[in-house]
Scaffold this active site. Sequence first.
Site, PDB file in Angstrom:
ATOM      1  N   GLY A   1       0.839  -1.172   0.098  1.00  0.00           N
ATOM      2  CA  GLY A   1      -0.053  -0.054  -0.076  1.00  0.00           C
ATOM      3  C   GLY A   1       0.874   1.073   0.149  1.00  0.00           C
ATOM      4  CG  HIS A   2       3.113   2.184   3.500  1.00  0.00           C
ATOM      5  ND1 HIS A   2       3.455   0.903   4.329  1.00  0.00           N
ATOM      6  CD2 HIS A   2       2.577   3.047   4.076  1.00  0.00           C
ATOM      7  CE1 HIS A   2       2.902   1.104   5.202  1.00  0.00           C
ATOM      8  NE2 HIS A   2       2.402   2.660   5.310  1.00  0.00           N
TER       9      HIS A   2
ATOM     10  CB  VAL B   1      -2.539  -1.626  -2.090  1.00  0.00           C
ATOM     11  CG1 VAL B   1      -2.027  -3.137  -2.688  1.00  0.00           C
ATOM     12  CG2 VAL B   1      -2.311  -0.666  -2.849  1.00  0.00           C
TER      13      VAL B   1
ATOM     14  CB  SER C   1       1.433  -1.769   9.732  1.00  0.00           C
ATOM     15  OG  SER C   1       2.174  -1.096   8.803  1.00  0.00           O
TER      16      SER C   1
END
Length: 281
Positions: free
Chosen positions: A35-36, A177, A187
């Site tokens: 995602g990051h 995502v 996380s």
Amino acid sequence: MIIAKNVPELRAYLAQRRAGKRLAFVPTMGNLHAGHLKLIEVARRLADMVVVSIYVNPLQFGANEDLDSYPRTPVEDCTALEAQGVELLFMPGDKEMSPRGRAAQTFVEVPVLSDVLCGASRPGHFRGVATVVNRLFNLVQPDLALFGKKDYQQLLVIRLMVSDLGMPVEIVGVDTVRESDGLAMSSRNNYLSPQERQAAPRLYAVLGAVRERILKERVSPADAEPEARVALEAAGFRPDYVSVRRRDDLGVPAPADKQLVVLAAAWLGRTRLIDNLEIDL
Ligand code: PAF
């Protein structure tokens, strides 16, 4: 990749290397996942220079929350950022971010929006987010900043802060995502036991069912929400909320509102997961 650990290092690098470049900023708390990386990929497309920050912000954690256990993986994160071609990583410590200490901290507050949904369950959370993002924006002075839509309420809080304070930063929301089974990348997925991990994608599935009920069967949000709660409970979740809201301000929708979002937060064991899905009527 240059790693700046304090404000003078950050400012010196930007003074030397920025020179008219369009700068995109991706603030994170580290433990980077796909995602990051998507935020960084979009940032690279929209700008000439990408700056990432990693700071696990104590101001946005409540007293009984997971600040101490929040996953910290700086070595893996640096490797991933190097591979993405990130030029500058800002990794400040608490002294850099709260120079006068917690007791004397100046806060930025975005009222109303910060008090509903996640804000109602996590008092002070969005005040902590707005405060740290405000300081990061002042230090980095980006042209644009990117945030994931998984934290939908956070994205709107930041947008309001920027608009209310006249900050010259464009805020870009990037689609969530997901793992192949639909679970939104987070996380906090690391906290799930194997059994909980198997149940976790039901959160997204239930949001999908709400969207179908509203879009195809014309069920009202007021009727769809309790059904979704029951479905989450049946899958082993303890729902915090499931709510259909207006997309632009998270207000309760009127029949005329066409752009909606269904948002949920629910506990699986000791892990609180959030997710949302946009609905276009
Ligand atoms: O979304 C996050 O990771 C954090 O809330 C943020 C925006 C980096 C602020 O600490």
